[in-house]
Design a protein around this motif. Structure first.
Motif, PDB file in Angstrom:
ATOM      1  N   MET A  17       0.843  -1.185   0.000  1.00  0.00           N
ATOM      2  CA  MET A  17       0.000   0.000   0.000  1.00  0.00           C
ATOM      3  C   MET A  17       0.884   1.244   0.000  1.00  0.00           C
ATOM      4  SD  MET A  17      -2.883   1.304   2.740  1.00  0.00           S
ATOM      5  CE  MET A  17      -3.751  -0.263   2.708  1.00  0.00           C
ATOM      6  N   GLY A  18       0.747   2.059  -1.023  1.00  0.00           N
ATOM      7  CA  GLY A  18       1.454   3.319  -1.051  1.00  0.00           C
ATOM      8  C   GLY A  18       0.686   4.368  -0.272  1.00  0.00           C
ATOM      9  N   VAL A  19       1.359   5.014   0.664  1.00  0.00           N
ATOM     10  CA  VAL A  19       0.746   6.096   1.432  1.00  0.00           C
ATOM     11  C   VAL A  19       1.426   7.389   1.004  1.00  0.00           C
ATOM     12  CG1 VAL A  19       0.223   7.001   3.725  1.00  0.00           C
ATOM     13  CG2 VAL A  19       0.317   4.525   3.356  1.00  0.00           C
ATOM     14  N   LYS A  20       0.758   8.131   0.149  1.00  0.00           N
ATOM     15  CA  LYS A  20       1.330   9.360  -0.398  1.00  0.00           C
ATOM     16  C   LYS A  20       0.994  10.533   0.517  1.00  0.00           C
ATOM     17  CE  LYS A  20       1.687  12.106  -4.630  1.00  0.00           C
ATOM     18  NZ  LYS A  20       1.209  12.274  -6.017  1.00  0.00           N
ATOM     19  N   ILE A  21       2.030  11.142   1.080  1.00  0.00           N
ATOM     20  CA  ILE A  21       1.856  12.263   2.003  1.00  0.00           C
ATOM     21  C   ILE A  21       2.410  13.519   1.346  1.00  0.00           C
ATOM     22  CG2 ILE A  21       2.281  13.104   4.337  1.00  0.00           C
ATOM     23  CD1 ILE A  21       2.849  10.224   5.177  1.00  0.00           C
TER      24      ILE A  21
ATOM     25  N   VAL B 243       7.297  13.404   2.935  1.00  0.00           N
ATOM     26  CA  VAL B 243       8.222  12.387   3.452  1.00  0.00           C
ATOM     27  C   VAL B 243       9.654  12.712   3.022  1.00  0.00           C
ATOM     28  CG1 VAL B 243       8.805   9.937   3.436  1.00  0.00           C
ATOM     29  CG2 VAL B 243       6.409  10.639   3.457  1.00  0.00           C
ATOM     30  N   GLU B 244       9.823  13.135   1.787  1.00  0.00           N
ATOM     31  CA  GLU B 244      11.154  13.488   1.281  1.00  0.00           C
ATOM     32  C   GLU B 244      11.766  14.630   2.081  1.00  0.00           C
ATOM     33  OE1 GLU B 244      10.537  14.359  -2.820  1.00  0.00           O
ATOM     34  OE2 GLU B 244       9.934  12.301  -3.324  1.00  0.00           O
ATOM     35  N   ASN B 245      10.935  15.535   2.567  1.00  0.00           N
ATOM     36  CA  ASN B 245      11.435  16.688   3.307  1.00  0.00           C
ATOM     37  C   ASN B 245      11.668  16.413   4.784  1.00  0.00           C
ATOM     38  OD1 ASN B 245      11.513  18.454   1.084  1.00  0.00           O
ATOM     39  ND2 ASN B 245       9.333  18.918   1.274  1.00  0.00           N
ATOM     40  N   LEU B 246      11.219  15.264   5.280  1.00  0.00           N
ATOM     41  CA  LEU B 246      11.440  14.918   6.677  1.00  0.00           C
ATOM     42  C   LEU B 246      12.867  14.449   6.902  1.00  0.00           C
ATOM     43  CD1 LEU B 246       8.214  12.851   7.512  1.00  0.00           C
ATOM     44  CD2 LEU B 246       8.692  15.213   8.179  1.00  0.00           C
ATOM     45  N   ASP B 247      13.420  14.728   8.091  1.00  0.00           N
ATOM     46  CA  ASP B 247      14.723  14.166   8.421  1.00  0.00           C
ATOM     47  C   ASP B 247      14.559  12.699   8.790  1.00  0.00           C
ATOM     48  OD1 ASP B 247      13.872  14.018  11.129  1.00  0.00           O
ATOM     49  OD2 ASP B 247      14.741  15.966  11.594  1.00  0.00           O
ATOM     50  N   MET B 248      15.667  11.993   8.972  1.00  0.00           N
ATOM     51  CA  MET B 248      15.610  10.559   9.206  1.00  0.00           C
ATOM     52  C   MET B 248      14.871  10.206  10.495  1.00  0.00           C
ATOM     53  SD  MET B 248      16.653   8.907   6.675  1.00  0.00           S
ATOM     54  CE  MET B 248      16.473   7.346   7.509  1.00  0.00           C
ATOM     55  N   GLU B 249      15.065  10.994  11.530  1.00  0.00           N
ATOM     56  CA  GLU B 249      14.441  10.645  12.803  1.00  0.00           C
ATOM     57  C   GLU B 249      12.937  10.857  12.757  1.00  0.00           C
ATOM     58  OE1 GLU B 249      16.710  12.384  16.016  1.00  0.00           O
ATOM     59  OE2 GLU B 249      18.349  10.985  15.641  1.00  0.00           O
ATOM     60  N   SER B 250      12.470  11.805  11.960  1.00  0.00           N
ATOM     61  CA  SER B 250      11.028  11.976  11.767  1.00  0.00           C
ATOM     62  C   SER B 250      10.458  10.810  10.969  1.00  0.00           C
ATOM     63  CB  SER B 250      10.746  13.296  11.048  1.00  0.00           C
ATOM     64  OG  SER B 250      11.125  14.406  11.839  1.00  0.00           O
TER      65      SER B 250
ATOM     66  N   LYS C 161       2.102  -4.529   9.325  1.00  0.00           N
ATOM     67  CA  LYS C 161       3.242  -5.184   9.974  1.00  0.00           C
ATOM     68  C   LYS C 161       4.554  -4.532   9.573  1.00  0.00           C
ATOM     69  CE  LYS C 161       4.888  -9.930  10.769  1.00  0.00           C
ATOM     70  NZ  LYS C 161       4.629 -11.353  10.467  1.00  0.00           N
ATOM     71  N   TYR C 162       4.526  -3.909   8.393  1.00  0.00           N
ATOM     72  CA  TYR C 162       5.721  -3.293   7.832  1.00  0.00           C
ATOM     73  C   TYR C 162       5.433  -1.837   7.463  1.00  0.00           C
ATOM     74  CZ  TYR C 162       6.014  -8.293   6.490  1.00  0.00           C
ATOM     75  OH  TYR C 162       5.961  -9.667   6.456  1.00  0.00           O
ATOM     76  N   GLY C 163       6.419  -0.976   7.663  1.00  0.00           N
ATOM     77  CA  GLY C 163       6.392   0.379   7.135  1.00  0.00           C
ATOM     78  C   GLY C 163       7.749   0.625   6.510  1.00  0.00           C
ATOM     79  N   ILE C 164       7.777   1.226   5.333  1.00  0.00           N
ATOM     80  CA  ILE C 164       9.046   1.371   4.631  1.00  0.00           C
ATOM     81  C   ILE C 164       9.092   2.708   3.900  1.00  0.00           C
ATOM     82  CG2 ILE C 164       8.299   0.235   2.498  1.00  0.00           C
ATOM     83  CD1 ILE C 164      11.062  -1.183   2.431  1.00  0.00           C
ATOM     84  N   ILE C 165      10.276   3.286   3.810  1.00  0.00           N
ATOM     85  CA  ILE C 165      10.519   4.536   3.091  1.00  0.00           C
ATOM     86  C   ILE C 165      11.767   4.348   2.243  1.00  0.00           C
ATOM     87  CG2 ILE C 165      11.152   6.972   3.317  1.00  0.00           C
ATOM     88  CD1 ILE C 165       9.525   7.016   5.934  1.00  0.00           C
ATOM     89  N   ALA C 166      11.721   4.775   0.997  1.00  0.00           N
ATOM     90  CA  ALA C 166      12.867   4.605   0.101  1.00  0.00           C
ATOM     91  C   ALA C 166      14.066   5.396   0.611  1.00  0.00           C
ATOM     92  CB  ALA C 166      12.490   5.064  -1.311  1.00  0.00           C
ATOM     93  N   PRO C 167      15.249   4.791   0.581  1.00  0.00           N
ATOM     94  CA  PRO C 167      16.448   5.508   1.031  1.00  0.00           C
ATOM     95  C   PRO C 167      16.834   6.609   0.056  1.00  0.00           C
ATOM     96  CG  PRO C 167      17.055   3.388   0.082  1.00  0.00           C
ATOM     97  CD  PRO C 167      15.560   3.416   0.133  1.00  0.00           C
ATOM     98  N   ASP C 168      17.444   7.665   0.579  1.00  0.00           N
ATOM     99  CA  ASP C 168      17.901   8.767  -0.258  1.00  0.00           C
ATOM    100  C   ASP C 168      19.175   9.350   0.355  1.00  0.00           C
ATOM    101  OD1 ASP C 168      17.013  10.172   1.954  1.00  0.00           O
ATOM    102  OD2 ASP C 168      15.307  11.096   0.944  1.00  0.00           O
ATOM    103  N   GLU C 169      19.571  10.523  -0.090  1.00  0.00           N
ATOM    104  CA  GLU C 169      20.815  11.124   0.393  1.00  0.00           C
ATOM    105  C   GLU C 169      20.781  11.368   1.894  1.00  0.00           C
ATOM    106  OE1 GLU C 169      23.632  11.464  -1.247  1.00  0.00           O
ATOM    107  OE2 GLU C 169      22.628  10.509  -2.954  1.00  0.00           O
TER     108      GLU C 169
END
Length: 469
Positions: free
Chosen positions: A173-177, A215-222, A236-244
């Motif tokens: 499920m894509g959750v677009k924020i 999501v792209e504008n959030l820092d890692m801890e957020s 059961k899972y939540g995932i975010i694509a890695p970036d710089e």
């Protein structure tokens, strides 16, 4: 139509397929596990099972343990654990890790802390990995582009023995924020609003991928905060694509790839992204441009509201029971909740950035005399970093207690309990009946909302308070 073949693959698809050892699509498949995190609560029986069968830990080098759930958060209480059950679990973890050659950061280790804080800050959590732990909030690590999930005690034993686990692949499920967060509104408000809007069952049978410009504008801890509470929405899972931002966070951490391998790993990690939104089985959206600070009123994370709302009408028996337990009345305001306690910490909001935000609202101010406030860093490293910045002094000068790291008041498995019938503004992740102690009444909020509640003695709107730089 074959979704994967015709519409590309999701990030989740790519990582999952790389780790399948055997098993047919649509059925349970055997997955290889890259990292097994352990703590004292769900591991003793698993280790006992190994001993009964005379089995070894298959890959102790891929296991890492910490003490967190049962650990007291004052030095005096750490000298001798009063609760015999907690003391036995902590002792068992130490003995088992010694016997099976697993690295352990115990209470005397400068790296000690909550397992979901320690993993990322040590660089153990990395993009593309499969990660398990006997704790439901293991979804936290998905913020790095990893498939991470909680497992039960019998599964802990299976992973210890084989470094594998049987799992049926979920849908995605894509959750677009989208949108810009208003001042005074944070990642905790995003995920609380998401759960309030879509409910605690929306993720059943799915793996969430959070994406979009917000999501792209959030820092890692957020991002960690958002993935941490994916489980509260049924995922059961939540995932975010890695970036710089992901790569910069990991660089030079103790267990991150070393210099000679770093660039090669970056090239691999950059491939970890969903090919197209059409690859998701389902997409839901959330716009945060006008998001307000969130507060939970009931006994489930979905029983939430914006700070400007009033408590909802009773819709069913669950609502009725929640109101009875919480001692609240429909139509009343969050500002009238009779708070007695404020807890800042947990694997949701106990990181350095959370403490910075909370401290930014209280410089030179004092806790309301009716409030007991406690700050518990997510790890000893976070604690030391905060002390180096003088954040501990800001909290202590305001009247907060500054503690050692641990799960603390997130759950009733250590001395930091909320008394029966009393209300607590908490930065943790669950507001279930008895979660923070027998009869305790929990209200989930962001660190900003929690610290301001401590100052005023009741909930206020963090959008209209001054946050210092």
């Amino acid at each position: 139509m074959n979704r994967v073949n015709n519409l590309g693959k999701t990030l989740f698809d790519k990582i999952w397929e790389k780790h399948v050892i055997t098993g047919n699509s649509g059925e349970a498949q055997l997955l290889y596990i890259d990292l097994h995190l352990l703590h004292e609560v769900t591991s003793p029986q698993a280790f006992s099972g190994l001993k009964l069968e005379n089995r070894n830990v298959r890959r102790p080098d891929l296991c890492f343990a910490t003490m967190d759930h049962n650990t007291p958060t004052t030095l005096k209480e750490r000298e001798f654990i009063k609760d015999p059950f907690s003391r036995a679990q902590l002792k068992a973890l130490k003995n088992n890790c010694t016997e099976f050659g697993i690295e352990l950061v115990d209470m005397n280790d400068d790296r000690n802390g909550i397992v979901h804080t320690v993993g990322p800050e040590q660089g153990l959590t990395q993009p593309g990995k499969t990660i398990v732990c006997g704790d439901s909030h293991t979804a936290t690590h998905g913020a790095f582009g990893a498939i991470s999930f909680g497992i039960g005690t019998s599964e802990v034993e299976h992973v210890l023995a084989t470094q594998t686990i049987w799992q049926k692949k979920p849908k995605t499920m894509g959750v677009k924020i989208t949108g810009k967060l208003p001042k005074g509104v944070y990642a905790k408000d995003i995920i609380l609003n998401f759960i309030k809007t879509y409910g605690v069952s929306i993720g059943n049978g799915y793996a969430f991928e959070f994406y979009g410009d917000t999501v792209e504008n959030l820092d890692m801890e957020s991002r960690l905060t958002i993935c941490n509470m994916a489980i509260e929405a049924g995922g059961k899972y939540g995932i975010i694509a890695p970036d710089e931002k992901t790569f910069e966070y990991l660089k030079d951490r103790p267990y991150a790839p070393k210099k000679e391998n770093w660039e090669n790993m970056i090239l691999e990690w950059q491939k970890l992204k969903t090919d197209s939104p059409e690859a998701f089985d389902k997409i839901i959206t959330l716009d945060v441009n006008h998001l307000e600070p969130q507060v939970t009123w009931g006994t489930s994370p979905e029983m939430g509201m914006s700070i400007t709302d009033t408590f909802p009408t009773i819709r069913d028996n669950n609502d009725k029971k929640a109101y009875e337990y919480m001692g609240l009345t429909p139509g009343d305001s969050p500002s009238n909740i009779p708070l007695k306690h404020v807890f800042i910490g947990s694997c949701t909001n106990g990181r350095l950035s959370d403490l910075k935000v909370a401290a930014s609202y209280i410089r030179g101010r004092k806790i309301n005399p009716n409030i007991s406030g406690v700050v518990v860093p997510g790890s000893q490293i976070v604690k030391k970093q905060a002390e180096n910045l003088g954040i501990d002094k800001i909290f202590k000068d305001a009247g907060f207690q500054w503690r050692e790291s641990g799960c603390s008041s997130c759950l009733g498995m250590n001395p930091d309990l909320i008394p029966f019938g009393e209300h607590c503004a908490s930065t943790s992740n669950r507001n279930f009946e008895g979660r923070q102690g027998n009869g305790a009444r929990t209200h989930l909020v962001s660190p900003a909302m929690a610290v301001l509640a401590a100052i005023h003695g009741h909930f206020v709107d963090s959008r209209f308070e001054t946050e210092e730089d």
